[in-house]
Scaffold this motif. Structure first.
Motif, PDB file in Angstrom:
ATOM      1  N   PHE A  49      -1.394   4.182 -12.322  1.00 23.25           N
ATOM      2  CA  PHE A  49      -1.607   2.962 -11.743  1.00 23.25           C
ATOM      3  C   PHE A  49      -1.066   1.819 -12.381  1.00 23.25           C
ATOM      4  N   LYS A  50      -1.132   1.826 -13.995  1.00 21.17           N
ATOM      5  CA  LYS A  50      -0.926   0.688 -14.861  1.00 21.17           C
ATOM      6  C   LYS A  50       0.647   0.596 -14.777  1.00 21.17           C
ATOM      7  N   LEU A  88       5.385   2.993   6.132  1.00 17.89           N
ATOM      8  CA  LEU A  88       5.118   1.587   6.346  1.00 17.89           C
ATOM      9  C   LEU A  88       3.808   1.621   5.385  1.00 17.89           C
ATOM     10  N   VAL A  89       4.108   0.836   4.214  1.00 21.12           N
ATOM     11  CA  VAL A  89       3.350   1.026   2.936  1.00 21.12           C
ATOM     12  C   VAL A  89       2.343  -0.129   2.904  1.00 21.12           C
ATOM     13  N   VAL A  90       0.938   0.135   2.933  1.00 24.80           N
ATOM     14  CA  VAL A  90      -0.018  -0.955   2.566  1.00 24.80           C
ATOM     15  C   VAL A  90      -0.933  -0.982   1.610  1.00 24.80           C
ATOM     16  N   GLY A  91      -0.970   0.436   0.941  1.00 25.22           N
ATOM     17  CA  GLY A  91      -1.870   0.345  -0.253  1.00 25.22           C
ATOM     18  C   GLY A  91      -1.373   1.335  -1.232  1.00 25.22           C
ATOM     19  N   LEU A  92      -2.044   1.458  -2.361  1.00 28.89           N
ATOM     20  CA  LEU A  92      -1.448   1.983  -3.447  1.00 28.89           C
ATOM     21  C   LEU A  92      -2.725   2.648  -4.386  1.00 28.89           C
ATOM     22  N   TYR A  93      -2.567   4.029  -4.700  1.00 30.51           N
ATOM     23  CA  TYR A  93      -4.029   4.505  -5.127  1.00 30.51           C
ATOM     24  C   TYR A  93      -5.382   4.221  -4.326  1.00 30.51           C
ATOM     25  N   GLY A  94      -5.089   4.216  -2.960  1.00 30.32           N
ATOM     26  CA  GLY A  94      -6.150   4.123  -2.211  1.00 30.32           C
ATOM     27  C   GLY A  94      -6.739   2.577  -2.095  1.00 30.32           C
TER      28      GLY A  94
END
Ligand code: MTE
Length: 306
Positions: free
Chosen positions: A62-63, A197-203
């Motif tokens: 994530f970082k 269509l992306v709304v999140g990253l790593y939950g």
């Protein structure tokens, strides 16, 4: 990536200066927080189900995904956008879907988040500059949103317009690119089940620097096709002249399919540096998604339609 008319040596000192100024402005704004009305809260995402479209590779930490990237509205530096992007408000937010459709509609972000079940899709993400990551995006197929407005038979392409706000984006008003950031897809590419269509990253809710509150991920194309902070989606008849095509038409094409056999005029695309790895990897045709997408380009000369 860069636009040819402006040499990095010309823009960097001023960009750095303005970013520092922006940082100070943001810091000052935060200290006033107590007397300002609180920003509308961003709710947590619904749980995302695992998707069979995920690749079996380990996601980049994530970082690294949230700590390195491109967001030219804020900065032309790979990390310089992160601080300034935190000042952008992502609520309230709405997306206008219009153009050659039977039922144009404006969607509030809350409605977009509930339109279809969220999925976690672990996708390869290859930037045209030669770096890559493996990203666990959260979202759902763009087609689920596009179908809501009933595209007309005359619609052949779809345009994606990003947010442009000079009050928080230091580079709006500078001729780095033609703002707002504009991208486009052919209709069949936009409707393809891989186009997310992306709304999140790593939950979690997408970080501002990665394109909150919503952006696109088209995993077989170079990363610049995935516009961030989208506010408008327009169905059109003709292929659009996108922001990067306007800036450098011989370097950045409309299709921008990942293709190790077609070099960028200034560098090879045969290999890539996966963030966190030492040795370069071979870049895969269509970024490894050839089985799913090669048929879209059957019979096309991919040197011409790069
Ligand atoms: N969208 C907007 N609005 N502005 C940008 O500068 N950069 C593009 C793309 N989308 C960009 C954008 C490029 S060049 C890449 S590689 C990806 O966003 C980077 O996304 P990431 O920072 O989430 O990896």
């Amino acid at each position: 990536m860069s636009t040819r008319p402006i040499a990095p040596s010309e823009i960097t000192p001023r960009a750095l200066f303005d970013e520092r100024r922006e940082f100070l402005r943001v810091a000052a704004g935060l200290s006033l927080g107590a007397v300002l009305p609180p920003a509308a809260a961003v709710e947590k995402l619904a749980p995302a189900r695992k998707s069979p479209y995920s690749v079996g590779e380990s996601p980049t930490p994530f970082k690294d995904i949230s700590g390195y990237g491109n967001y030219y509205e804020f900065s032309s530096d790979k990390t310089g956008h992160i601080g300034p992007a935190q000042a952008m408000k992502t609520r309230p937010w709405a997306v206008v879907v219009e153009g050659l459709v039977a039922k144009p509609k404006t969607f509030a972000i809350e409605d977009i988040l509930r339109l279809a079940p969220l999925e976690e899709r672990i996708y390869r993400h290859r930037c045209v500059e030669g770096w890559s990551m493996v990203v666990p995006w959260v979202g759902y197929p763009l087609a689920a949103l596009l179908r809501q407005v009933e595209p007309l038979g005359s619609a052949k392409y779809v345009e994606f317009v990003s947010h442009a706000d000079p009050a928080v984006m230091p580079n709006i008003g500078r001729r780095l690119l033609d703002w707002p950031y504009l991208e486009g897809l052919r209709l069949d590419e936009a409707m393809h089940p891989l186009t997310l269509l992306v709304v999140g990253l790593y939950g979690e809710v997408l970080p501002n620097q990665n394109g909150a509150p919503l952006r696109l991920a088209i995993p077989w194309k170079y990363g610049f096709k995935g516009g961030k902070a989208i506010v408008r989606i327009r169905f059109v008849e003709r292929q659009s002249e996108t922001a990067w095509m306007k800036a450098a038409p011989n370097e950045y094409g409309f299709y921008a399919n990942v293709n190790p056999t077609v070099d960028h005029p200034r560098w090879s695309q045969a290999r890539e540096r996966r963030i966190g790895e030492f040795r370069k990897r071979e870049t895969l045709m269509f970024n490894g998604y050839a089985d799913q997408v090669a048929h879209l380009y059957a019979g096309m000369d991919l040197r011409k339609f790069f």
